[in-house]
Design a protein around this motif. Structure first.
Motif, PDB file in Angstrom:
ATOM      1  N   GLY A  39       0.950  -1.244   0.039  1.00 56.55           N
ATOM      2  CA  GLY A  39       0.276   0.583  -0.122  1.00 56.55           C
ATOM      3  C   GLY A  39       1.023   1.116  -0.026  1.00 56.55           C
ATOM      4  N   LYS A  40       0.221   2.378  -0.614  1.00 50.69           N
ATOM      5  CA  LYS A  40       0.839   3.607  -0.391  1.00 50.69           C
ATOM      6  C   LYS A  40      -0.097   4.896   0.700  1.00 50.69           C
ATOM      7  N   GLU A  41       0.300   5.692   0.858  1.00 48.46           N
ATOM      8  CA  GLU A  41       0.135   6.825   1.462  1.00 48.46           C
ATOM      9  C   GLU A  41       0.248   8.203   0.681  1.00 48.46           C
ATOM     10  N   TYR A  42      -1.029   8.768   0.475  1.00 49.85           N
ATOM     11  CA  TYR A  42      -0.548  10.544  -0.332  1.00 49.85           C
ATOM     12  C   TYR A  42      -1.334  11.260   0.377  1.00 49.85           C
ATOM     13  N   THR A  43      -0.766  12.889   0.293  1.00 49.18           N
ATOM     14  CA  THR A  43      -1.145  13.885   1.007  1.00 49.18           C
ATOM     15  C   THR A  43      -1.690  14.875  -0.027  1.00 49.18           C
ATOM     16  N   TYR A  44      -2.832  15.033  -0.615  1.00 47.88           N
ATOM     17  CA  TYR A  44      -2.107  16.244  -1.230  1.00 47.88           C
ATOM     18  C   TYR A  44      -2.989  18.332  -0.336  1.00 47.88           C
ATOM     19  N   THR A  45      -2.506  18.755  -0.830  1.00 51.03           N
ATOM     20  CA  THR A  45      -2.242  19.730   0.284  1.00 51.03           C
ATOM     21  C   THR A  45      -3.135  21.344  -0.184  1.00 51.03           C
TER      22      THR A  45
END
Length: 270
Positions: free
Chosen positions: A114-120
């Motif tokens: 899995g992966k973790e992303y952040t959109y700001t």
């Protein structure tokens, strides 16, 4: 007399890079890529040619905080000194944070669970300056409560064709999102997403759809049916790459810390 065979170590590295400085992670002709800079810098450091295997091919402009890749080396540089040594040959836009020896069969891409992303988002009437390459400017007032309600509709296992732009290399549109949280921090609104995989531009379209919900252009209650319809045109826009950061890649066992996959199958019973 038999020559002694040179022993190669399999090394995994964690890298941080600023997306605006690169055309993406994967090496390309006539473009500045993270992979190319790392491989060329290693050659300058050790006179050894390597090929990095990456966990994710981030797009042009997308940043990463903990991108994982691996390579095989016969270099005598101690593993614990690799980050500091390598960084002396790299530009300010990329740094090797950690390195460790891994099993020969380890594959950063195919072993990832899995992966973790952040959109700001940058919420202000005036545009950002220092943060302009790491956020998406939104001058309008947003209904953040409606955005979180809409975000909850994306949780779980779905066919995410509606959140995929043309040109996706993936033949498997079904993915599972385990966590989708909106966090307010001063002028910033962070969208944090954890999933077992992501389609082409999926997080940027998800962010654009939630933005349209916050602006009142899409109703939160309509999201489930829009998702089932599988039509890209009904969702929000593909937002700029500058707001997106790959936070971490997860594996079965801990690699560098806080990256052990702890999620069960979505349908699994407690």
């Amino acid at each position: 007399m038999m020559m002694k065979k040179t022993e190669h170590l399999h090394i995994a590295i964690s890298c941080e890079y600023l997306g605006v400085d690169f055309c993406g992670w994967q090496r390309q002709e006539n473009a500045h890529a993270v992979q190319a800079e790392l491989e060329d810098a290693w050659f300058e450091l050790s006179s050894e040619r390597i090929v990095l295997i990456g966990s994710s091919r981030t797009d042009s402009g997308v940043s990463a905080r903990r991108h994982i890749s691996s390579f095989r080396t016969a270099s005598s540089i101690p593993v614990e000194r690799i980050p500091l040594a390598w960084n002396t040959k790299l530009s300010p836009g990329v740094a090797v944070r950690e390195a460790r020896i891994v099993a020969d069969e380890f594959d950063p891409r195919f072993d990832a669970l899995g992966k973790e992303y952040t959109y700001t988002f940058y919420l202000s009437k005036t545009r950002p300056v220092i943060e302009r390459f790491q956020s998406h400017h939104v001058p309008q007032k947003l209904d953040i409560k409606a955005m979180q309600t809409a975000a909850d509709s994306f949780l779980g296992e779905h066919d995410f064709t509606a959140l995929m732009d043309q040109g996706s290399p993936s033949p498997r549109p079904c993915r599972t999102l385990y966590s989708l949280i909106l966090e307010e921090a001063g002028p910033f609104l962070h969208l944090r997403v954890i999933g077992d995989g992501f389609l082409y531009h999926m997080v940027r379209i998800l962010a654009g759809t939630l933005l349209y919900v916050g602006l009142g252009k899409i109703a939160a209650a309509d999201i489930p049916e829009m998702l089932r319809a599988g039509e890209r045109r009904v969702m929000g826009p593909t937002l700029s790459a500058s707001g997106l950061t790959l936070e971490r890649v997860f594996y079965k066992e801990k690699l560098f810390g806080r990256d052990r996959w702890q999620y069960r199958d979505w349908q699994a019973e407690d």
